[in-house]
Write a protein that holds these residues in place. Structure first.
Motif, short mmCIF file in Angstrom:
data_model
loop_
_atom_site.label_atom_id
_atom_site.label_comp_id
_atom_site.label_asym_id
_atom_site.label_seq_id
_atom_site.Cartn_x
_atom_site.Cartn_y
_atom_site.Cartn_z
N LEU A 13 0.95 -1.43 0.09
CA LEU A 13 0.17 0.26 -0.08
C LEU A 13 1.02 1.15 0.29
O LEU A 13 0.76 1.77 -0.73
N TRP A 14 2.05 0.88 0.84
CA TRP A 14 2.67 2.22 1.07
C TRP A 14 3.35 2.82 -0.85
O TRP A 14 3.27 3.87 -0.95
N LEU A 15 4.05 2.04 -1.59
CA LEU A 15 4.18 2.14 -3.09
C LEU A 15 2.66 2.79 -3.30
O LEU A 15 3.30 4.01 -3.93
N ARG A 16 1.61 2.82 -3.50
CA ARG A 16 0.85 3.31 -4.34
C ARG A 16 0.72 4.64 -3.65
O ARG A 16 0.00 5.38 -4.33
N VAL A 17 0.53 4.63 -2.36
CA VAL A 17 0.65 6.02 -1.38
C VAL A 17 1.42 7.45 -1.97
O VAL A 17 1.23 8.03 -2.84
N THR A 18 2.80 6.25 -2.44
CA THR A 18 4.12 7.62 -2.38
C THR A 18 3.66 7.74 -3.37
O THR A 18 4.19 8.80 -4.50
N GLU A 19 2.99 7.17 -4.75
CA GLU A 19 3.31 7.30 -6.13
C GLU A 19 2.08 8.50 -6.30
O GLU A 19 2.05 9.46 -6.81
N GLY A 32 1.51 10.19 -3.96
CA GLY A 32 1.89 12.03 -3.32
C GLY A 32 3.11 12.45 -4.57
O GLY A 32 3.49 14.21 -4.45
N LYS A 33 3.08 11.59 -5.44
CA LYS A 33 4.15 12.56 -7.13
C LYS A 33 3.33 12.69 -7.67
O LYS A 33 3.56 13.84 -7.98
N GLN A 34 2.58 12.23 -7.80
CA GLN A 34 1.65 12.64 -9.08
C GLN A 34 0.88 14.10 -8.86
O GLN A 34 0.61 14.05 -9.87
N TYR A 35 0.66 13.62 -7.44
CA TYR A 35 -0.76 14.57 -6.94
C TYR A 35 0.24 15.94 -6.00
O TYR A 35 -0.54 16.44 -5.76
N GLY A 36 1.16 15.52 -5.71
CA GLY A 36 1.45 16.56 -5.12
C GLY A 36 0.96 16.22 -3.28
O GLY A 36 0.42 15.95 -2.57
#
Length: 64
Positions: A52-58, A60-64
């Protein structure tokens, strides 16, 4: 009988206007950017228990 009909109509109109006012207020709130949710289930399909942390990190990078 006429008074009852009038009161029921008035109560229905007040209820309808109240619901419309509440939905307008909720729609005017600005939320931060994020993935678009599906109508009933939201983003439940985007969240997996595995990594799950990988999806949330992604996100975060995409939406700021």
């Amino acid at each position: 009988m006429t008074v009852d009909l009038f009161l029921m109509t008035l109560a229905g109109a007040v209820a309808t206007l109240s619901v419309l006012a509440l939905t307008q207020r909720a729609a005017s709130k600005k939320f931060p950017p994020g993935p678009k949710p599906l109508p009933v289930i939201g983003n439940a399909l985007n969240l997996t228990t595995k990594e799950l942390w990988l999806r949330v990190t992604e996100w975060g990078k995409q939406y700021g």
